[in-house]
Design a protein around this motif. Structure first.
Motif, PDB file in Angstrom:
ATOM      1  N   PHE A  68       7.356   4.590  -7.292  1.00 42.63           N
ATOM      2  CA  PHE A  68       7.191   3.132  -7.233  1.00 42.63           C
ATOM      3  C   PHE A  68       8.146   2.535  -6.201  1.00 42.63           C
ATOM      4  O   PHE A  68       7.749   1.708  -5.360  1.00 42.63           O
ATOM      5  N   LEU A  69       9.416   2.963  -6.249  1.00 44.85           N
ATOM      6  CA  LEU A  69      10.393   2.414  -5.322  1.00 44.85           C
ATOM      7  C   LEU A  69      10.158   2.892  -3.894  1.00 44.85           C
ATOM      8  O   LEU A  69      10.370   2.137  -2.936  1.00 44.85           O
ATOM      9  N   TYR A  70       9.720   4.143  -3.740  1.00 38.99           N
ATOM     10  CA  TYR A  70       9.386   4.603  -2.390  1.00 38.99           C
ATOM     11  C   TYR A  70       8.316   3.700  -1.767  1.00 38.99           C
ATOM     12  O   TYR A  70       8.423   3.283  -0.609  1.00 38.99           O
ATOM     13  N   ASP A  71       7.280   3.417  -2.553  1.00 37.66           N
ATOM     14  CA  ASP A  71       6.193   2.566  -2.058  1.00 37.66           C
ATOM     15  C   ASP A  71       6.684   1.147  -1.798  1.00 37.66           C
ATOM     16  O   ASP A  71       6.383   0.542  -0.759  1.00 37.66           O
ATOM     17  N   LEU A  72       7.449   0.605  -2.745  1.00 40.59           N
ATOM     18  CA  LEU A  72       7.918  -0.767  -2.635  1.00 40.59           C
ATOM     19  C   LEU A  72       8.793  -0.966  -1.395  1.00 40.59           C
ATOM     20  O   LEU A  72       8.717  -2.005  -0.714  1.00 40.59           O
ATOM     21  N   LEU A  73       9.621   0.045  -1.104  1.00 43.61           N
ATOM     22  CA  LEU A  73      10.571  -0.071  -0.003  1.00 43.61           C
ATOM     23  C   LEU A  73      10.067   0.548   1.299  1.00 43.61           C
ATOM     24  O   LEU A  73      10.779   0.564   2.304  1.00 43.61           O
ATOM     25  N   GLY A  74       8.850   1.095   1.279  1.00 41.73           N
ATOM     26  CA  GLY A  74       8.267   1.661   2.481  1.00 41.73           C
ATOM     27  C   GLY A  74       8.947   2.931   2.955  1.00 41.73           C
ATOM     28  O   GLY A  74       9.049   3.176   4.166  1.00 41.73           O
ATOM     29  N   LEU A  75       9.404   3.749   2.008  1.00 43.31           N
ATOM     30  CA  LEU A  75      10.092   4.996   2.342  1.00 43.31           C
ATOM     31  C   LEU A  75       9.102   6.164   2.318  1.00 43.31           C
ATOM     32  O   LEU A  75       8.305   6.283   1.379  1.00 43.31           O
ATOM     33  N   ASP A  76       9.159   7.013   3.323  1.00 40.38           N
ATOM     34  CA  ASP A  76       8.250   8.160   3.414  1.00 40.38           C
ATOM     35  C   ASP A  76       8.794   9.316   2.594  1.00 40.38           C
ATOM     36  O   ASP A  76       9.233  10.345   3.110  1.00 40.38           O
ATOM     37  N   MET A 105       0.845  -1.196   0.000  1.00 37.29           N
ATOM     38  CA  MET A 105       0.000   0.000   0.000  1.00 37.29           C
ATOM     39  C   MET A 105       0.879   1.245   0.000  1.00 37.29           C
ATOM     40  O   MET A 105       1.877   1.311   0.716  1.00 37.29           O
ATOM     41  N   ALA A 106       0.517   2.234  -0.834  1.00 32.46           N
ATOM     42  CA  ALA A 106       1.291   3.466  -0.924  1.00 32.46           C
ATOM     43  C   ALA A 106       1.219   4.243   0.384  1.00 32.46           C
ATOM     44  O   ALA A 106       0.189   4.276   1.060  1.00 32.46           O
ATOM     45  N   ILE A 107       2.354   4.839   0.764  1.00 30.19           N
ATOM     46  CA  ILE A 107       2.394   5.683   1.952  1.00 30.19           C
ATOM     47  C   ILE A 107       1.818   7.051   1.601  1.00 30.19           C
ATOM     48  O   ILE A 107       2.231   7.681   0.636  1.00 30.19           O
ATOM     49  N   MET A 108       0.851   7.496   2.360  1.00 31.15           N
ATOM     50  CA  MET A 108       0.238   8.790   2.089  1.00 31.15           C
ATOM     51  C   MET A 108       1.162   9.914   2.558  1.00 31.15           C
ATOM     52  O   MET A 108       1.687   9.861   3.675  1.00 31.15           O
ATOM     53  N   PRO A 109       1.413  10.916   1.702  1.00 34.21           N
ATOM     54  CA  PRO A 109       2.272  12.021   2.105  1.00 34.21           C
ATOM     55  C   PRO A 109       1.735  12.734   3.347  1.00 34.21           C
ATOM     56  O   PRO A 109       0.524  12.881   3.530  1.00 34.21           O
ATOM     57  N   SER A 110       2.638  13.153   4.213  1.00 31.56           N
ATOM     58  CA  SER A 110       2.276  13.873   5.418  1.00 31.56           C
ATOM     59  C   SER A 110       3.242  15.041   5.591  1.00 31.56           C
ATOM     60  O   SER A 110       4.115  15.259   4.761  1.00 31.56           O
ATOM     61  N   ARG A 111       3.128  15.736   6.693  1.00 31.97           N
ATOM     62  CA  ARG A 111       4.033  16.856   6.930  1.00 31.97           C
ATOM     63  C   ARG A 111       5.466  16.386   7.153  1.00 31.97           C
ATOM     64  O   ARG A 111       6.414  17.176   7.048  1.00 31.97           O
ATOM     65  N   ASP A 112       5.629  15.101   7.444  1.00 33.42           N
ATOM     66  CA  ASP A 112       6.963  14.546   7.661  1.00 33.42           C
ATOM     67  C   ASP A 112       7.556  13.915   6.404  1.00 33.42           C
ATOM     68  O   ASP A 112       8.702  13.460   6.410  1.00 33.42           O
ATOM     69  N   THR A 113       6.779  13.870   5.320  1.00 35.96           N
ATOM     70  CA  THR A 113       7.244  13.246   4.085  1.00 35.96           C
ATOM     71  C   THR A 113       8.388  14.052   3.483  1.00 35.96           C
ATOM     72  O   THR A 113       8.353  15.276   3.430  1.00 35.96           O
ATOM     73  N   THR A 114       9.424  13.346   3.018  1.00 38.86           N
ATOM     74  CA  THR A 114      10.557  13.983   2.338  1.00 38.86           C
ATOM     75  C   THR A 114      10.200  14.173   0.872  1.00 38.86           C
ATOM     76  O   THR A 114       9.838  13.217   0.179  1.00 38.86           O
ATOM     77  N   LEU A 115      10.315  15.400   0.412  1.00 40.37           N
ATOM     78  CA  LEU A 115       9.950  15.723  -0.970  1.00 40.37           C
ATOM     79  C   LEU A 115      11.179  15.720  -1.874  1.00 40.37           C
ATOM     80  O   LEU A 115      12.220  16.284  -1.536  1.00 40.37           O
ATOM     81  N   CYS A 116      11.040  15.070  -3.025  1.00 40.39           N
ATOM     82  CA  CYS A 116      12.010  15.145  -4.109  1.00 40.39           C
ATOM     83  C   CYS A 116      11.264  15.556  -5.370  1.00 40.39           C
ATOM     84  O   CYS A 116      10.042  15.405  -5.459  1.00 40.39           O
ATOM     85  N   MET A 117      11.978  16.081  -6.345  1.00 43.25           N
ATOM     86  CA  MET A 117      11.296  16.582  -7.532  1.00 43.25           C
ATOM     87  C   MET A 117      12.246  16.630  -8.722  1.00 43.25           C
ATOM     88  O   MET A 117      13.422  16.265  -8.618  1.00 43.25           O
ATOM     89  N   SER A 118      11.730  17.077  -9.834  1.00 44.07           N
ATOM     90  CA  SER A 118      12.554  17.308 -11.018  1.00 44.07           C
ATOM     91  C   SER A 118      12.102  18.588 -11.694  1.00 44.07           C
ATOM     92  O   SER A 118      10.942  18.997 -11.575  1.00 44.07           O
ATOM     93  N   LEU A 119      13.040  19.216 -12.386  1.00 48.88           N
ATOM     94  CA  LEU A 119      12.770  20.422 -13.161  1.00 48.88           C
ATOM     95  C   LEU A 119      13.138  20.163 -14.613  1.00 48.88           C
ATOM     96  O   LEU A 119      14.254  19.709 -14.902  1.00 48.88           O
ATOM     97  N   ALA A 120      12.223  20.436 -15.522  1.00 51.12           N
ATOM     98  CA  ALA A 120      12.460  20.233 -16.945  1.00 51.12           C
ATOM     99  C   ALA A 120      11.651  21.230 -17.738  1.00 51.12           C
ATOM    100  O   ALA A 120      10.601  21.704 -17.282  1.00 51.12           O
ATOM    101  N   GLY A 121      12.121  21.532 -18.927  1.00 45.82           N
ATOM    102  CA  GLY A 121      11.351  22.393 -19.805  1.00 45.82           C
ATOM    103  C   GLY A 121      10.038  21.747 -20.186  1.00 45.82           C
ATOM    104  O   GLY A 121       9.008  22.415 -20.283  1.00 45.82           O
ATOM    105  N   ARG A 122      10.086  20.417 -20.395  1.00 46.49           N
ATOM    106  CA  ARG A 122       8.882  19.634 -20.699  1.00 46.49           C
ATOM    107  C   ARG A 122       8.856  18.449 -19.749  1.00 46.49           C
ATOM    108  O   ARG A 122       9.410  17.389 -20.039  1.00 46.49           O
ATOM    109  N   PRO A 123       8.239  18.615 -18.566  1.00 43.64           N
ATOM    110  CA  PRO A 123       8.260  17.547 -17.560  1.00 43.64           C
ATOM    111  C   PRO A 123       7.665  16.244 -18.092  1.00 43.64           C
ATOM    112  O   PRO A 123       6.637  16.245 -18.762  1.00 43.64           O
TER     113      PRO A 123
END
Length: 272
Positions: free
Chosen positions: A29-37, A1-19
């Protein structure tokens, strides 16, 4: 089951001209698979300095950087890893308590693939392109020992500069060149782009080549890759580059290295 984002969730992102969606699907997918918040989101910006300052101010852990920001980000970070400093191009920023360090996992991926596919270093090549990704590929070829190369680029400033930096020659068009290795590092063949159905190299050049490397990741089977495969040529795909560079980003962000099977599943999901 996917971990629902919370105020403690670590955010990562990407920047692109065309995301795109590959990174979002791969990382989450890997965050969910490995149980990482953790949670990953793609974005674009019209104000790059403000966006990079936002990473620092908001505590965003990591940021993937794609065209056209790979070189423009350099003066906005605090430190360059050797993988980025050697080629003056970045694709990954890691935020450690407000200190932004930049890496180039594209370079790492290309070096690994050249080894995995056992491409002979005495193979003459043509690399088409002169942007940030082309820098990563050209420098990886140089550092792997490839000495017979031509940079083909219409940009009469960036093309010769890249060729000179790596010890290769330059010309604006392919012309009659028929090298053993053809490498496309342009958006030609990219899904959703204006040249999505175009060939990066003409059929005669592909027929004469020993192998083909297309750095375009989506689709995995670009028109160039399909033609090369139909002619029985060994290929290296942009999908392979995307998976390896995304894996190395994932490790930098989380400190966790997934198994080969977990990475395979994530890459398949991301391409789906």
């Amino acid at each position: 089951m996917a971990i629902m984002p919370s105020r403690d969730t670590t955010l990562c992102m990407s920047l692109a001209g065309r995301p795109g969606t590959f990174g979002v699907r791969f990382h989450n997918f890997l965050y969910d698979l490995l149980g990482l918040d953790y949670y990953y989101k793609a974005a674009t910006t019209g104000d790059l300095p403000a966006a990079i300052a936002g990473l620092r101010a908001l505590g965003v852990r990591g940021c993937g950087v794609s065209m056209p920001f790979k070189e423009a980000c350099i003066p906005l970070v605090d430190e360059l890893d050797a993988s980025a400093a050697a080629i003056d191009s970045i694709n990954t920023i890691v935020n450690q308590d407000g200190h932004l360090k930049a890496y180039n996992t594209d370079y790492i991926a290309v070096r690994q693939l050249l080894d995995e596919h056992a491409v002979p270093v005495n193979t003459p090549f043509v690399l088409q392109g002169s942007g940030g990704m082309a820098k990563a590929v050209a420098c990886a070829l140089r550092d792997a020992g490839f000495s017979q190369g031509v940079i083909v680029a219409r940009n009469r400033l960036a093309g010769p500069a890249l060729a000179q930096a790596c010890g290769y020659s330059w010309q604006p068009e392919l012309g009659g060149l028929r090298p053993g290795l053809l490498i496309n590092v342009t958006p030609i063949g990219m899904s959703g782009g204006p040249q999505a159905q175009d060939l990066a190299f003409d059929e005669a050049a592909v027929a004469a080549a020993e192998r083909v490397f297309d750095v375009v990741a989506l689709p995995a089977d670009t028109p160039l890759i399909r033609l090369a495969q139909s002619l029985g040529k060994p290929v290296i795909s942009g999908a392979e580059v995307a998976a390896i560079q995304a894996l190395e980003q994932f490790v930098l962000y989380t400190g966790v290295r997934p198994s080969a099977e977990q990475v395979r599943l994530a890459a398949e999901f991301a391409r789906g």
